[in-house]
Write a protein that holds these residues in place. Structure first.
Motif, short mmCIF file in Angstrom:
data_model
loop_
_atom_site.label_atom_id
_atom_site.label_comp_id
_atom_site.label_asym_id
_atom_site.label_seq_id
_atom_site.Cartn_x
_atom_site.Cartn_y
_atom_site.Cartn_z
N UNK A 488 -31.24 -8.46 -28.84
CA UNK A 488 -30.69 -7.15 -28.52
C UNK A 488 -31.75 -6.19 -27.97
N UNK A 489 -32.90 -6.11 -28.65
CA UNK A 489 -33.96 -5.19 -28.22
C UNK A 489 -34.53 -5.60 -26.86
N UNK A 492 -32.04 -4.49 -24.24
CA UNK A 492 -32.04 -3.04 -24.03
C UNK A 492 -33.24 -2.61 -23.18
N UNK A 493 -34.40 -3.21 -23.42
CA UNK A 493 -35.57 -2.89 -22.60
C UNK A 493 -35.34 -3.28 -21.15
N UNK A 494 -34.71 -4.42 -20.92
CA UNK A 494 -34.43 -4.86 -19.54
C UNK A 494 -33.48 -3.89 -18.85
N UNK A 495 -32.48 -3.38 -19.57
CA UNK A 495 -31.56 -2.40 -18.99
C UNK A 495 -32.30 -1.13 -18.59
N UNK A 530 -37.36 6.66 -20.87
CA UNK A 530 -38.76 6.23 -20.88
C UNK A 530 -39.13 5.46 -22.14
N UNK A 531 -38.22 5.42 -23.12
CA UNK A 531 -38.51 4.76 -24.40
C UNK A 531 -38.37 3.25 -24.26
N UNK A 532 -39.29 2.51 -24.87
CA UNK A 532 -39.19 1.06 -24.90
C UNK A 532 -39.29 0.57 -26.34
N UNK A 533 -38.45 -0.41 -26.67
CA UNK A 533 -38.40 -0.95 -28.03
C UNK A 533 -39.51 -1.97 -28.25
N UNK A 534 -39.99 -2.00 -29.48
CA UNK A 534 -40.97 -3.00 -29.90
C UNK A 534 -40.21 -4.12 -30.61
#
Length: 535
Positions: A488-489, A492-495, A530-534
């Motif tokens: 999932x994370x 979401x980063x790819x989107x 601009x937020x990216x998940x770890x």
């Protein structure tokens, strides 16, 4: 200067509008000054205390200055978090040690009553967790923490005067209410004072005090076990409650005096250092503090799959943790056939193993950059250890040592619990959303902890087949949750990468792409493009 007016940028091509609309308009707004367009901070959303120390333009901090600032924060904040968590862990661990010091016999506990002395703590936490998290968001966090430490120390000391199950279960319930502030406060403090890449280590340092309390607690319990009544007016378990409780009260007073509530209110630092300490966490994109409740953050938190993944991780890790914590010494004494004094000392080895697990998992995360894969890797040994405990009977010296080693091996899953807490700190933005996610996480944490001792049924002793089979189910579910969360994370980063490309292609101001200008706007992780998940 021309009048400023807010206009919305065309953030994407027509076929990408639905995905872009998931993000807040604040992300893709800009100010038009004559013919010049520039990205800007929305001061209407920024906390008033924070706004005094920040601007639209990020300040570059040299590596040497950054290291100096971190050292200042470590000495003032991390030291307090680490020692406070150690005290809470050792305070909670007293019941495990007292279980073989005669407490059940002196209080005439029957059936599952001993299990309820742990469960009642977490039932109270279930009730108070959401109000506590709202208070953490609204009150000076250090003052609230210090007051809670004083209260839980006093309640712990009073447990020494308990005469029966009713007395001690009431006091244990109160203890849970005051201790509920500790872990959620530390998750918030870790995000407030530390950069994103530092938070996994920060959480590890204070969380590994669970292992340290086993080492120090085991040694101290050994000493308290030597107290004999008579001639002593106190029984050994009464002495341990009074000693730990009194020291906790004194430490709470020290926290009130020594710990700053936030970088903005830290009188111990210069104004320039406070500004730089705030600036160094700008890149987190998770904000610093905001006391305004935002309904849209609440809705997003409840709809975010992340929230429920962290919730399930908490249940799947704490259910085994609490049961093993409460019954560790009973299992080692009764099933593995060690003496009381040997059991107290073996707790030190168990604590050392927990510390090794947490430090090594943190090292692997730093080395590989993989959080969730490392979590899964450390759950795997728990399957092996539990399988041995379910299938091998204690018949001789060799099987005794093998069972003890397998019991230690089971606790490797603690790494998953620790890393999950640091992921909440790093992956959830927006102060209201974070308070909701943290509250749900610790409600789940309390649920797992409350259930954990109850699966250790007295009639199923000393091997506790039902308990360990339940733990196997937890580890299995945990692996599925980790696999989904990583998927999932990553998706979401790819989107967000795709949406940022569309923003750039539409002629948006250069500063918007990859910018930290909205870092303190109290945007959620989903609202901030601009937020990216770890992961």
């Amino acid at each position: 200067m021309a009048d400023e007016k807010i206009v919305q940028n065309s953030a994407s091509a027509q076929n990408g509008k639905d995905e872009v609309n998931r993000f807040s308009k604040t992300d893709i707004d800009h100010v038009e000054l004559g013919d010049e367009k520039r990205d800007h901070m929305d001061y209407n959303r920024v906390d008033k205390e924070v706004a005094k120390y920040i601007s639209d333009v990020a300040i570059e901090i040299s590596p040497e200055e950054d290291a100096r600032l971190k050292k200042l924060v470590d000495r003032r904040v991390l030291v307090i978090m680490v020692f406070t968590y150690f005290l809470q862990a050792i305070d909670k661990g007293t019941m495990s040690f007292a279980s073989i010091m005669g407490l059940p016999q002196d209080l005439k506990l029957k059936g599952q009553e001993f299990s309820w002395l742990t469960t009642c703590i977490y039932i109270t936490i279930l009730v108070v967790e959401y109000p506590t998290n709202r208070l953490i968001q609204r009150l000076p966090i250090a003052k609230y923490l210090g007051f809670s430490i004083i209260c839980w120390g006093a309640v712990l000391a009073l447990q020494a005067v308990s005469k029966n199950f009713t007395h001690i279960v009431v006091l244990r319930s109160l203890l849970g209410g005051f201790e509920a502030v500790c872990q959620p406060a530390f998750v918030v403090l870790s995000g407030m004072w530390y950069k994103r890449e530092e938070q996994a280590a920060t959480v590890t340092y204070w969380y590994m005090m669970n292992g340290m309390q086993q080492i120090v607690g085991g040694l101290l319990a050994y000493c308290f076990s030597l107290v004999k009544s008579p001639p002593s007016p106190l029984k050994s378990w009464q002495a341990i409650f009074i000693a730990y409780g009194s020291f906790s009260v004194l430490w709470g007073i020290a926290v009130l005096y020594w710990m700053p509530d936030s970088p903005m209110r830290a009188k111990c630092f210069s104004e320039e250092d406070k500004k730089l300490m705030i600036e160094r966490v700008r890149g987190n994109q998770t904000g610093l503090q905001n006391r305004k409740f935002r309904k849209e953050h609440l809705i997003e938190a409840l709809r975010d799959p992340q929230t429920w993944c962290y919730s399930l991780i908490a249940i799947c890790t704490t259910l085994p943790t609490s049961g093993l914590g409460a019954f560790a010494n009973i299992i080692i004494r009764d099933n593995f056939k060690f003496s009381v004094l040997q059991t107290q000392l073996l707790a030190m080895v168990l604590g050392a193993y927990i510390i090794i697990v947490l430090l090594s998992s943190n090292w692997l995360i730093k080395k590989t950059g993989q959080n969730i894969l490392v979590m899964a890797a450390y759950v795997a040994p728990s399957f092996i250890g539990t399988t041995v405990l379910l299938t091998v009977q204690n018949k001789n010296r060799a099987s005794q040592g093998g069972l003890l080693f397998s019991y230690y091996l089971v606790l490797s899953f603690w790494a998953a619990q620790t890393v999950a807490m640091s992921l909440i700190s790093r992956n959830v933005a927006g102060q209201t959303k974070k308070s909701i996610v943290v509250a749900i996480n610790f409600i789940s944490w309390a649920t797992g902890n409350a259930i954990g001792p109850q699966v250790f049924l007295k009639w199923n002793a000393p091997r506790y087949f039902i308990a360990f089979a339940t733990h196997m189910g937890c580890y299995t579910l945990l692996m599925f949750v980790l696999a989904f969360l990583r998927f999932y994370l990553k998706r979401e980063n790819a989107k967000k990468d795709r949406i940022q490309s569309e923003i750039a292609g539409s002629g948006a101001p250069e500063g918007e792409v990859g910018s930290t200008v909205h870092a303190f706007d109290d945007l959620t992780d989903r609202e901030n493009v601009n937020f990216r998940y770890v992961y």
